[in-house]
Scaffold this motif. Structure first.
Motif, PDB file in Angstrom:
ATOM      1  N   GLN A   6      44.438 -36.624  12.832  1.00 43.09           N
ATOM      2  CA  GLN A   6      44.953 -37.396  13.794  1.00 43.09           C
ATOM      3  C   GLN A   6      45.482 -36.660  14.982  1.00 43.09           C
ATOM      4  O   GLN A   6      45.872 -35.396  14.522  1.00 43.09           O
ATOM      5  N   CYS A  23      42.240 -40.819  15.836  1.00 43.92           N
ATOM      6  CA  CYS A  23      41.918 -40.615  14.311  1.00 43.92           C
ATOM      7  C   CYS A  23      40.578 -40.449  14.226  1.00 43.92           C
ATOM      8  O   CYS A  23      39.603 -40.992  14.815  1.00 43.92           O
ATOM      9  N   CYS A  92      46.831 -43.288  10.398  1.00 42.39           N
ATOM     10  CA  CYS A  92      45.474 -43.682  10.293  1.00 42.39           C
ATOM     11  C   CYS A  92      44.937 -43.234   8.642  1.00 42.39           C
ATOM     12  O   CYS A  92      45.269 -42.376   8.158  1.00 42.39           O
TER      13      CYS A  92
END
Lengths: 113, 116
Positions: A6, A23, A92
């Motif tokens: 990320q 992400c 994420c």
């Protein structure tokens, strides 16, 4: 070992500004998720994404939020007009199937001033 | 609705002592259960998971968890805690109703402190 990445690790923004959190899921995974964790609170589901469309979203994920998979590798979360209460850690995650193990990225800490 | 309860907000144990972190879930059928660990400033790392079969599951870093249907529990254990285990631990269940694509429902977490 493949991992979810990320960027950025920390984002500071002014209230009302747009932010995009990025992400890169694990390459052979098909299901993608965003979660957030407000400081001191539990991790909360925001949205899941499969086959280039949102498959599920929580009540937190209002019209200010959107997700996109702009290419074959990136998965983004956009907050159109940030509010103070959007300050949180955003995670994420990706998985190979619904209900399968979700692998999480290191998170982006969003601070809205 | 499905939910996960971690009744202990903060636990302190001495290094070398045993550890048990409690997790209770509410769900009618057999759930998919997970334990994740979050070190300060880090993301969520999967410790172990239970989908079906043997109710005692082994994970990384010497952790294990036992699924007990009768008690709706999935407690995490470690026989001997190391200082590096100090972190926050989250129990989670996969949401599996209403056409869900499997998003996770997390407990509030238990923060583990380790005394030397």
């Amino acid at each position: 070992e493949p991992e979810v990445t990320q960027t950025p690790s920390h984002q500071v923004t002014q209230m009302g500004q747009e932010v995009i959190l990025r992400c890169v899921p694990i390459s052979n995974h098909l299901y993608f998720y965003w979660y957030r964790q407000i400081l001191g609170q539990k991790v909360e589901f925001l949205v899941s994404f499969y086959n280039n469309e949102i498959s599920e979203k929580s009540e937190i994920f209002d019209d200010q939020f959107s997700v996109e998979r702009p290419d074959g590798s990136n998965f983004t979360l956009k907050i159109r007009s940030t509010k103070l209460e959007d300050s949180a850690m955003y995670f994420c995650a990706s998985s190979s199937g619904p209900g399968d193990t979700q692998y999480f990225g290191p998170g982006t800490r969003l601070t809205v001033l | 609705a499905q939910s996960v309860t971690q009744p202990d907000i903060h636990i302190t144990v001495s290094e070398g002592a045993s550890l048990e972190l409690r997790c209770n879930y509410s769900y009618g059928a057999t759930p998919y259960l997970f334990w994740y660990v979050q070190s300060p400033g880090q993301g969520l790392q999967l410790l172990l998971k239970y989908f079906s079969g043997d109710t005692l599951v082994q994970g990384i870093k010497g952790f294990e968890a036992e699924f007990k249907r009768s008690q709706s529990s999935f407690n995490l254990r470690k026989p001997s805690v190391h200082w590096s285990d100090a972190a926050e631990y989250f129990c989670a269940v996969v949401r599996s109703y209403g056409g869900s694509q499997g998003n996770l429902i997390f407990g509030k977490g238990t923060k583990l402190s380790v005394k030397p």
